[in-house]
Design an enzyme around this catalytic site. Sequence first.
Site, mmCIF file in Angstrom:
data_model
loop_
_atom_site.group_PDB
_atom_site.id
_atom_site.type_symbol
_atom_site.label_atom_id
_atom_site.label_comp_id
_atom_site.label_asym_id
_atom_site.label_seq_id
_atom_site.Cartn_x
_atom_site.Cartn_y
_atom_site.Cartn_z
ATOM 1 N N HIS A 17 62.210 -26.686 46.656
ATOM 2 C CA HIS A 17 61.566 -25.424 47.076
ATOM 3 C C HIS A 17 62.131 -24.969 48.421
ATOM 4 O O HIS A 17 61.537 -25.258 49.468
ATOM 5 C CB HIS A 17 60.049 -25.632 47.208
ATOM 6 C CG HIS A 17 59.339 -25.669 45.896
ATOM 7 N ND1 HIS A 17 58.671 -24.575 45.382
ATOM 8 C CD2 HIS A 17 59.210 -26.647 44.990
ATOM 9 C CE1 HIS A 17 58.150 -24.890 44.213
ATOM 10 N NE2 HIS A 17 58.458 -26.142 43.944
ATOM 11 N N CYS A 34 63.022 -24.809 41.171
ATOM 12 C CA CYS A 34 62.124 -25.726 40.471
ATOM 13 C C CYS A 34 61.840 -25.225 39.049
ATOM 14 O O CYS A 34 62.728 -25.249 38.217
ATOM 15 C CB CYS A 34 60.877 -25.962 41.316
ATOM 16 S SG CYS A 34 60.074 -27.521 40.912
ATOM 17 N N GLU A 83 61.929 -22.244 49.834
ATOM 18 C CA GLU A 83 61.035 -21.288 50.522
ATOM 19 C C GLU A 83 59.978 -22.009 51.359
ATOM 20 O O GLU A 83 59.255 -21.366 52.115
ATOM 21 C CB GLU A 83 60.376 -20.349 49.489
ATOM 22 C CG GLU A 83 59.186 -20.911 48.723
ATOM 23 C CD GLU A 83 59.564 -21.895 47.605
ATOM 24 O OE1 GLU A 83 60.741 -22.292 47.504
ATOM 25 O OE2 GLU A 83 58.648 -22.289 46.851
#
Length: 199
Positions: free
Chosen positions: A177, A84, A179
Amino acid sequence: MMTADRPRAGVLAIQGAVEKHLVALDKLGAEARTVLRVEHLAGLDAVILPGGESTTISKGLERLGLYEPLQAFAGAGKAILGTCAGAILLARECSSHAVRTLRLLDARAARNAYGTQVDSFAAAADADGAVEFSGMRCVFIRAPQFGDPGPAVEVLLRVDGRPVLLRQGNVLAATFHPELTDDLRVHRALLDRAGCGAS
Ligand code: GLN
């Protein structure tokens, strides 16, 4: 796994979504640590530039003198993942805002390119021949879009036809994202690229 064999990966911790990247790296058996100074890059095999605010992170990179060391890190063949805001910082240029970028990925980034209507959303991505990522569900938060990729850039995933995961050699950029889901394939690709064979 022997400690000596563990890949070493750092997460730039100036601002943004640092913690969950550390957890993902740890789950994959890497020795994960934060990076806030040039010296912290020493001995690392891979670095993640997390999501957050690219303007804030770029000011921090400037203040800490990290632009050139990160370029040298990538130039030495070490692996870098930007997610991002971090992906914006890897780009050749940012068209929508005067953000100094690292110019490690030959593509143009546009910040907040999905507009306010869809600030955040999740979508299943289409694997552009990159079967290792097929079926990946991606979470976007005020995400950028990438355009005008140069010949050295591979588009690995797309959503609605737009590139969301791009690779140029040892540099990986995700506009989403990774994660925030349990799918560790992007982090694994980073560690694989670091030549550490983490599984
Ligand atoms: N909108 C942010 C920026 O342009 C990126 C958002 C994010 O990293 N989730 O820097």
